[in-house]
Design a protein around this motif. Structure first.
Motif, PDB file in Angstrom:
ATOM      1  N   UNK A 104     -95.036  -1.020  17.628  1.00 49.62           N
ATOM      2  CA  UNK A 104     -94.698  -1.532  18.837  1.00 49.62           C
ATOM      3  C   UNK A 104     -95.618  -2.683  19.170  1.00 49.62           C
ATOM      4  N   UNK A 105     -96.786  -2.802  19.356  1.00 49.96           N
ATOM      5  CA  UNK A 105     -97.757  -3.448  19.952  1.00 49.96           C
ATOM      6  C   UNK A 105     -97.804  -4.749  19.351  1.00 49.96           C
ATOM      7  N   UNK A 106     -97.206  -4.924  18.030  1.00 49.17           N
ATOM      8  CA  UNK A 106     -97.110  -6.216  17.187  1.00 49.17           C
ATOM      9  C   UNK A 106     -96.497  -7.177  17.705  1.00 49.17           C
ATOM     10  N   UNK A 107     -95.631  -6.927  19.055  1.00 48.63           N
ATOM     11  CA  UNK A 107     -94.805  -8.280  19.590  1.00 48.63           C
ATOM     12  C   UNK A 107     -93.316  -7.769  19.395  1.00 48.63           C
ATOM     13  N   UNK A 108     -92.552  -8.791  20.162  1.00 48.24           N
ATOM     14  CA  UNK A 108     -91.071  -8.550  19.883  1.00 48.24           C
ATOM     15  C   UNK A 108     -90.726  -9.182  18.440  1.00 48.24           C
ATOM     16  N   UNK A 109     -89.770  -8.491  17.933  1.00 46.20           N
ATOM     17  CA  UNK A 109     -89.222  -8.841  16.658  1.00 46.20           C
ATOM     18  C   UNK A 109     -88.066  -9.691  16.574  1.00 46.20           C
ATOM     19  N   UNK A 110     -88.292 -10.854  16.188  1.00 47.53           N
ATOM     20  CA  UNK A 110     -86.886 -11.818  16.262  1.00 47.53           C
ATOM     21  C   UNK A 110     -85.714 -11.359  15.507  1.00 47.53           C
ATOM     22  N   UNK A 111     -85.151 -10.616  16.169  1.00 45.64           N
ATOM     23  CA  UNK A 111     -83.845  -9.916  15.193  1.00 45.64           C
ATOM     24  C   UNK A 111     -82.884 -11.094  14.837  1.00 45.64           C
ATOM     25  N   UNK A 119     -80.993 -13.459   4.791  1.00 50.65           N
ATOM     26  CA  UNK A 119     -81.841 -13.701   3.378  1.00 50.65           C
ATOM     27  C   UNK A 119     -82.961 -12.400   3.437  1.00 50.65           C
ATOM     28  N   UNK A 120     -83.380 -11.980   2.290  1.00 50.37           N
ATOM     29  CA  UNK A 120     -84.443 -11.118   2.163  1.00 50.37           C
ATOM     30  C   UNK A 120     -85.636 -11.985   2.075  1.00 50.37           C
ATOM     31  N   UNK A 121     -86.564 -12.197   3.148  1.00 51.22           N
ATOM     32  CA  UNK A 121     -87.695 -13.054   3.147  1.00 51.22           C
ATOM     33  C   UNK A 121     -88.846 -12.389   3.887  1.00 51.22           C
ATOM     34  N   UNK A 122     -89.898 -13.087   3.457  1.00 48.77           N
ATOM     35  CA  UNK A 122     -90.982 -12.405   4.083  1.00 48.77           C
ATOM     36  C   UNK A 122     -91.212 -13.048   5.607  1.00 48.77           C
ATOM     37  N   UNK A 123     -91.844 -12.034   6.561  1.00 44.90           N
ATOM     38  CA  UNK A 123     -91.809 -12.561   7.819  1.00 44.90           C
ATOM     39  C   UNK A 123     -93.480 -13.119   8.015  1.00 44.90           C
ATOM     40  N   UNK A 124     -93.416 -14.359   7.948  1.00 45.76           N
ATOM     41  CA  UNK A 124     -94.750 -14.943   7.692  1.00 45.76           C
ATOM     42  C   UNK A 124     -95.846 -14.605   8.719  1.00 45.76           C
ATOM     43  N   UNK A 125     -96.810 -14.163   8.515  1.00 42.50           N
ATOM     44  CA  UNK A 125     -98.165 -13.909   9.518  1.00 42.50           C
ATOM     45  C   UNK A 125     -98.064 -12.612  10.004  1.00 42.50           C
ATOM     46  N   UNK A 126     -96.798 -11.660   9.441  1.00 41.37           N
ATOM     47  CA  UNK A 126     -97.026 -10.447   9.673  1.00 41.37           C
ATOM     48  C   UNK A 126     -96.958  -9.347   8.770  1.00 41.37           C
ATOM     49  N   UNK A 127     -97.098 -10.143   7.365  1.00 43.09           N
ATOM     50  CA  UNK A 127     -96.988  -9.225   6.314  1.00 43.09           C
ATOM     51  C   UNK A 127     -95.784  -8.200   6.166  1.00 43.09           C
ATOM     52  N   UNK A 128     -94.746  -8.558   6.410  1.00 44.58           N
ATOM     53  CA  UNK A 128     -93.541  -7.914   6.349  1.00 44.58           C
ATOM     54  C   UNK A 128     -92.273  -8.538   5.522  1.00 44.58           C
ATOM     55  N   UNK A 129     -91.664  -7.804   4.748  1.00 42.49           N
ATOM     56  CA  UNK A 129     -90.692  -8.354   4.227  1.00 42.49           C
ATOM     57  C   UNK A 129     -89.543  -7.681   4.674  1.00 42.49           C
TER      58      UNK A 129
END
Length: 226
Positions: A104-111, A119-129
């Motif tokens: 949760x400390x990573x910041x707000x997730x732009x839902x 689409x399935x995509x990579x969240x740039x800068x956070x290393x999350x698919x």
């Protein structure tokens, strides 16, 4: 290439062959690393899409029967995957019914942004698919699932493979240097022996000399000897 004639034949042979060998080794290593990255990311995309669909399916059944606790069970099932970064189950008004965020400390997730792309995509800068899936109840869309898988373990594996590939390339280059050096030395030694014989003859030593090179060979050095 105009500078090569300034050096010995041995140096020229080693330089030309070694440059080609290094170039091919680096190109092949880069190609295989790129291909592996594509394959691994494709596998992660399939995994995150499958997990999002499973959570969405279970959430849809829960909304059909008004058993909200079943949504929490679906979220708990997703949490069992160590690579899960977050999962959110939303209704059609984007109100959260179930959620989990490993960091949760990573910041707000732009839902909202994720739901717009669909689409399935990579969240740039956070290393999350990230993948989204529609929650259906009574054959009608009633919400969405937003699920993200961490790519940290995948990136660590790719980094190890890159180091391994670099090590293999280095070993191959060293072996290439030894092989090229052996071949160059063999050729240069024969030419040096012929040069010494030619110098003796040019100095007036016309005695019968033992040929330093086997003239029966079919290469250019043997032809020169004949």
């Amino acid at each position: 290439m105009t500078y090569l004639p300034r050096f010995s034949i041995r140096a020229q042979l080693i330089t030309i062959i070694l440059v080609g060998f290094v170039g091919v080794s680096v190109a092949m290593s880069g190609y295989f690393v790129h291909q592996q990255r594509k394959q691994v990311y494709a596998a992660v995309q399939k995994q995150v899409a499958s997990m999002a669909e499973m959570v969405a399916f279970a959430s849809g059944i829960a909304m059909d029967t008004w058993k909200v606790e079943e949504i929490q069970r679906a979220v708990a099932w997703a949490k069992a995957d160590k690579d899960l970064a977050f999962v959110y189950v939303l209704d059609k008004d984007n109100q959260v019914y179930g959620e989990y965020n490993r960091n949760p400390k990573a910041g707000k997730i732009p839902l909202t942004d994720f739901l717009k792309t669909k689409t399935t995509r990579e969240w740039k800068g956070h290393a999350v698919m990230v993948c989204t899936a529609v929650v259906s109840s009574d054959d009608a869309a009633c919400g969405n699932v937003v699920l993200g898988l961490s790519l940290q373990r995948v990136e660590a594996m790719l980094a190890r493979n890159r180091l391994t590939g670099a090590g293999v390339c280095l070993v191959l280059i060293l072996l290439g240097v030894l092989m090229v050096g052996a071949v160059a030395n063999a050729i240069a030694a024969r030419l040096a022996a012929l040069c010494e014989l030619a110098e003796r003859i040019s100095a007036g030593d016309l005695k019968t000399h033992h040929l330093p090179v086997d003239a029966s060979h079919r290469d250019e050095v043997a032809a020169l000897t004949r």
